[in-house]
Design a protein around this motif. Structure first.
Motif, PDB file in Angstrom:
ATOM      1  N   PHE A 109       0.773  -1.245   0.000  1.00 25.38           N
ATOM      2  CA  PHE A 109       0.000   0.000   0.000  1.00 25.38           C
ATOM      3  C   PHE A 109       0.808   1.302   0.000  1.00 25.38           C
ATOM      4  N   ILE A 110       2.022   1.299   0.527  1.00 23.05           N
ATOM      5  CA  ILE A 110       2.743   2.554   0.757  1.00 23.05           C
ATOM      6  C   ILE A 110       3.816   2.853  -0.287  1.00 23.05           C
ATOM      7  N   GLN A 111       4.640   1.858  -0.597  1.00 24.35           N
ATOM      8  CA  GLN A 111       5.774   2.140  -1.492  1.00 24.35           C
ATOM      9  C   GLN A 111       5.294   2.622  -2.857  1.00 24.35           C
ATOM     10  N   THR A 112       6.140   3.423  -3.494  1.00 25.71           N
ATOM     11  CA  THR A 112       5.818   3.950  -4.818  1.00 25.71           C
ATOM     12  C   THR A 112       5.609   2.789  -5.782  1.00 25.71           C
ATOM     13  N   GLU A 113       4.547   2.882  -6.559  1.00 27.49           N
ATOM     14  CA  GLU A 113       4.160   1.843  -7.525  1.00 27.49           C
ATOM     15  C   GLU A 113       3.700   0.548  -6.845  1.00 27.49           C
ATOM     16  N   ALA A 114       3.268   0.622  -5.584  1.00 28.25           N
ATOM     17  CA  ALA A 114       2.729  -0.555  -4.897  1.00 28.25           C
ATOM     18  C   ALA A 114       1.464  -1.011  -5.625  1.00 28.25           C
ATOM     19  N   PRO A 115       1.151  -2.317  -5.571  1.00 29.55           N
ATOM     20  CA  PRO A 115      -0.026  -2.812  -6.295  1.00 29.55           C
ATOM     21  C   PRO A 115      -1.326  -2.107  -5.897  1.00 29.55           C
ATOM     22  N   LYS A 116      -1.447  -1.733  -4.622  1.00 25.11           N
ATOM     23  CA  LYS A 116      -2.654  -1.053  -4.146  1.00 25.11           C
ATOM     24  C   LYS A 116      -2.262   0.257  -3.462  1.00 25.11           C
ATOM     25  N   GLU A 117      -1.394   1.003  -4.093  1.00 27.76           N
ATOM     26  CA  GLU A 117      -0.847   2.223  -3.488  1.00 27.76           C
ATOM     27  C   GLU A 117      -1.955   3.196  -3.085  1.00 27.76           C
TER      28      GLU A 117
END
Length: 179
Positions: free
Chosen positions: A118-126
């Motif tokens: 959820f948090i990192q850049t380009e996360a699957p469910k950012e």
């Protein structure tokens, strides 16, 4: 919320569908190579758990009450799935589960999973959080504690309260519940 609640709420394949649609829009010649899954009808919670119309009416003014009710949470999540925007409520649920974690080893594992999903850049469910909140959250994850995601979770809660809840209250999902 019961610890097994996330298992009761179906995972939404919206991101997968959105990605495939985006790919189709970019490469019209290869459209035949992609199979777009037929969107499944959102799963409704069991009838026995359905709250009274009076209780449902309270949700208009309290996202907290909505999220604390298993039927409300499932309905809200189904609505957000239909809009391809379920990542906020999924992040909120993951944070609630994380805060209940007692084992430091499990806490580190869950923190890493939440960060990557959820948090990192380009996360699957950012989720959409500002740079300051992201930086504070990353700093908090150096040594995870039950409050590591609190700032990000509060930002997402406020976003859902301001944006998603009013749309949900106007939706067919909600209108069916107050009948």
């Amino acid at each position: 919320l019961p610890p097994d609640l996330p298992l009761l709420v179906p995972s939404c394949r919206a991101k997968e569908i959105k990605t495939k649609l985006g790919t189709l829009l970019q490469k019209p010649d290869s459209a035949i190579d992609f199979i777009i899954p037929y969107p499944e009808k959102p799963e409704k919670p069991p009838k026995a758990l359905k709250p009274s119309p009076e209780e449902v009416l309270q949700w208009r003014d309290s996202l907290e009450k909505l999220l604390q009710n298993p039927y409300g949470l499932t309905s809200f999540r189904s609505f957000l799935c239909s809009e391809f925007s379920e990542e906020n409520v999924e992040f909120w649920v993951a944070c609630e589960d994380y805060k209940k974690t007692k084992s430091p080893i499990k806490m580190v594992e869950k923190a890493k999973k939440i960060y990557e999903e959820f948090i990192q850049t380009e996360a699957p469910k950012e989720v959409n959080i500002d740079h300051f909140t992201k930086a504070v959250t990353m700093k908090n994850l150096v040594e995870p504690t039950p409050s590591s995601f609190d700032m990000a979770q509060k930002r997402i809660f406020a976003l859902m309260e301001k944006d998603s809840l009013p749309r949900f209250v106007r939706s067919e999902f909600y209108q069916e519940l107050i009948k």
